[in-house]
Design an enzyme around this catalytic site. Structure first.
Site, short mmCIF file in Angstrom:
data_model
loop_
_atom_site.label_atom_id
_atom_site.label_comp_id
_atom_site.label_asym_id
_atom_site.label_seq_id
_atom_site.Cartn_x
_atom_site.Cartn_y
_atom_site.Cartn_z
N LYS A 41 -24.29 -12.27 1.00
CA LYS A 41 -25.03 -12.20 2.27
C LYS A 41 -26.28 -13.05 2.21
O LYS A 41 -26.94 -13.06 1.18
CB LYS A 41 -25.42 -10.72 2.52
CG LYS A 41 -26.37 -10.50 3.63
CD LYS A 41 -27.65 -9.79 3.21
CE LYS A 41 -28.57 -10.62 2.38
NZ LYS A 41 -29.92 -10.10 2.18
N THR A 42 -26.62 -13.75 3.19
CA THR A 42 -27.94 -14.34 3.45
C THR A 42 -27.81 -15.43 4.50
O THR A 42 -26.88 -16.25 4.42
CB THR A 42 -28.67 -14.91 2.20
OG1 THR A 42 -29.88 -15.50 2.65
CG2 THR A 42 -27.89 -15.95 1.41
P1 FBP Z 1 -32.41 -12.81 1.86
O1 FBP Z 1 -32.45 -13.92 0.87
O2 FBP Z 1 -32.69 -11.49 1.30
O3 FBP Z 1 -31.13 -12.83 2.64
O4 FBP Z 1 -33.55 -13.04 2.95
C1 FBP Z 1 -33.69 -14.24 3.55
C2 FBP Z 1 -34.87 -14.34 4.47
O5 FBP Z 1 -34.47 -14.19 5.80
C3 FBP Z 1 -35.57 -15.66 4.23
O6 FBP Z 1 -35.00 -16.67 5.03
C4 FBP Z 1 -37.00 -15.34 4.53
O7 FBP Z 1 -37.89 -16.13 3.81
C5 FBP Z 1 -37.14 -13.91 4.09
O8 FBP Z 1 -35.87 -13.34 4.20
C6 FBP Z 1 -38.13 -13.15 4.92
O9 FBP Z 1 -38.27 -11.91 4.38
P2 FBP Z 1 -38.89 -10.66 5.14
O10 FBP Z 1 -37.78 -10.08 5.94
O11 FBP Z 1 -39.28 -9.75 4.04
O12 FBP Z 1 -40.01 -11.15 6.00
#
Ligand code: FBP
Length: 552
Positions: free
Chosen positions: A203-204
């Site tokens: 996931k991401t």
């Molecule tokens: P994941 O790597 O956990 O999927 O999160 C990605 C993300 O959306 C990034 O693109 C971004 O920098 C970060 O999460 C933001 O995190 P938060 O939700 O803690 O503000």
């Protein structure tokens, strides 16, 4: 009763498509093991850390009588990290496959992310409950969190909670860090002779959990389509009003996949790719100069407007700032307690400056106060700077503005530089999943359940052949250790799943590179429009440009 929109109602009834091999009766799907695998790098170290789970074969599913599918399984599922469209459908896929194999099997959700396992915060996911979340965006079904599961006490607690709840398998839906932790957990469970199985799901929205076997993580498709719609709208506004340069920062913590995909979809005047900045060792000033050249050239054509796409992670790829951030991370990690006693920004920056090397201190002092402040903010649980809170787009605007004013004063620039800035991130992370993500996430969930039903642990659910129609997709289980190498984390070498950055030799980047000079000067915007859910295949069921280019 909660009121729902007509669209929501229609979307609940969408039936996600599965790869052909998974669409029949579960007792007719047979796993087949290929040859053993190896980690991508640092083979000896990884093998010694993962004695029980390294070297396992890739699993494929084919048609054939399978007598082991009707056992009762109780699965616990956890969502880890940032939201990504399709998370609810992964859970729906796990649920449907599990109930198809034995209706007395149960699915439990750990609440609020990985800490839900260790804190024993669990709910049962029932039919009715599941139906309210099918094909919807968000992670609100059970919530998510960023707690890192890495210590033995935490692993023991997981075993204890699973035992108490009669849970025999956990599915961890997460990015590279969460799946690294899944691998550690699977290894520990085997070492301790616990029969709790662990399966990961990629996931991401960032698209950086990607390799030979994982073509893309779920969420990337919807997020990039959502951002591209918004960028297209801004492009049209810029072209209509002809008065602003729009600087649009795009989410993606580290890699620039989102920025590249959105650039391919919308053809902006400038798009920065962090990986290229790093490869060419470009300084902040050089980036500014490159953008200034485009602004001046367009102003000479009386086009005082434009679109610049800025990847969220850029700041960490600019060599001098990367050096500064590395030093800051170390200093802050080593002096966390003392630093927290410094109340004002002035005290913090004075103390930091004293502890930085001369070069890093020079870079720090040359940055505007707001950016300095943002660089000193809390790290995430993995020790990373929270780049979504650093306003790189504003920093670029300020520096470009000063440079253009300087050029204006000696007649090198006669145009107008009026700006708007945007940050597109949270707008796309919880969108209704596109048909692609709805089908893909569901297929991943279904595969995860199949792996559990067939007794596997330490694997990631994986679906390949994604540029083709979902019928032709191929499901696999791939050993988590196969994606690992050793990297420096907090000053120590650790086994981690390798993050995939934009490949500068890959077809998507090369396509962008071929076109960007033209897009810079001639206004060539394209307007992808909103995600379509109903209608012809070429509008509703298209994979991203990245995947199409990579697989053509
Ligand atoms: P994941 O790597 O956990 O999927 O999160 C990605 C993300 O959306 C990034 O693109 C971004 O920098 C970060 O999460 C933001 O995190 P938060 O939700 O803690 O503000």
């Amino acid at each position: 009763m909660e009121s729902i929109s007509t669209f929501q109602k229609l979307r609940y009834t969408y039936k996600p498509k599965l790869p052909k091999a998974l669409s029949g009766d579960i007792s007719n799907i047979l796993p087949e093991a290929g040859i053993g695998t190896e980690p991508i790098d640092n083979k000896a170290e990884i093998k010694s850390i993962f004695e029980n789970t390294c070297g396992m074969p890739i699993i494929t599913f084919k048609e054939g009588k399978n007598k082991n599918t009707d056992k009762i399984n109780n699965i616990g599922v956890v969502l880890s990290g940032g939201q990504a469209p399709g998370g609810h459908n992964v859970i729906a896929g796990i649920f449907d496959c599990l109930k198809k194999s034995n209706k007395n099997s149960k699915l439990f959700g750990f609440l609020g992310g990985p800490s839900g396992i260790t804190d024993d915060k669990v709910i049962e996911i029932t039919d009715k409950f599941m139906d309210d979340y099918r094909n919807t965006g968000g992670f609100d079904i059970i919530g998510s969190g960023r707690t890192k599961l890495e210590k033995e006490e935490q692993f023991d607690k997981c075993i204890e909670v699973c035992k108490k709840r009669s849970i025999n398998a956990i599915v961890i839906i997460g990015g590279d860090d969460s799946n690294t932790n899944a691998a550690l957990l699977a290894e520990y469970f085997k070492k301790k002779n616990s029969d709790v199985q662990i399966i990961g799901v990629p996931k991401t929205i960032d698209g950086d959990l990607k390799n030979n076997m994982v073509e893309v993580s779920f969420g990337f498709d919807t997020a990039t389509k959502t951002y591209s719609e918004l960028i297209g709208n801004i492009c049209r506004d810029a072209k209509s009003a002809k008065k602003y340069w729009h600087f649009i920062k795009l989410m993606g913590r580290s890699a620039s996949h989102i920025c590249l995909e959105c650039a391919l979809k919308t053809q902006p005047n400038f798009a920065i790719i962090s990986e290229e900045v790093s490869e060419n060792q470009q300084s902040l000033n050089q980036i500014v100069e490159d953008i200034v050249k485009v602004i001046v050239a367009r102003a000479n054509n009386r086009e005082n407007f434009g679109i610049v796409l800025v990847p969220e992670g850029l700041i960490e790829y600019i060599p001098e700032i990367n050096k500064l951030i590395t030093e800051l991370n170390n200093i802050l990690a080593e002096n966390e307690k003392y630093f927290s006693t410094l109340r004002t920004f002035e005290d913090q920056s004075e103390w930091i400056n004293k502890n930085l090397t001369k070069d890093a201190s020079y870079t720090f002092s040359s940055l505007p106060n707001d950016i300095q402040r943002q660089l000193l903010m809390d790290r995430d649980p993995h020790g990373n700077v929270q780049v979504s809170r650093i306003e790189t787009e504003k920093l670029l605007i300020d520096l470009i503005d000063s440079r253009l004013n300087e050029m204006k004063s000696n007649d090198q620039f006669k145009g107008i530089f009026a700006t708007q800035h945007h940050f597109l991130g949270y707008e796309g992370r919880c969108a209704f999943p596109s048909n692609f993500d709805a089908d893909y996430a569901y297929s991943l969930g279904f595969t995860a359940s199949l792996l559990i039903i067939n007794g596997f642990s330490g694997y990631m659910a994986c679906v390949k052949n994604l540029s083709k129609s979902s019928e032709e997709w191929i499901s696999h289980g791939i050993p988590l250790t196969m994606m690992m190498n050793m990297e420096l984390r907090h000053g120590k070498m650790k086994p981690v799943i390798k993050k995939a950055l934009v490949d500068l030799e890959g077809k998507p980047f090369k396509m962008f590179k071929n076109k960007r000079e033209k897009w810079a000067i001639q206004t060539s915007y394209t307007y992808p429009g909103a995600i379509q859910y109903f209608g012809p295949d070429e509008i509703c069921n298209m994979a991203t440009k990245t995947i199409i280019l990579e697989q053509e």
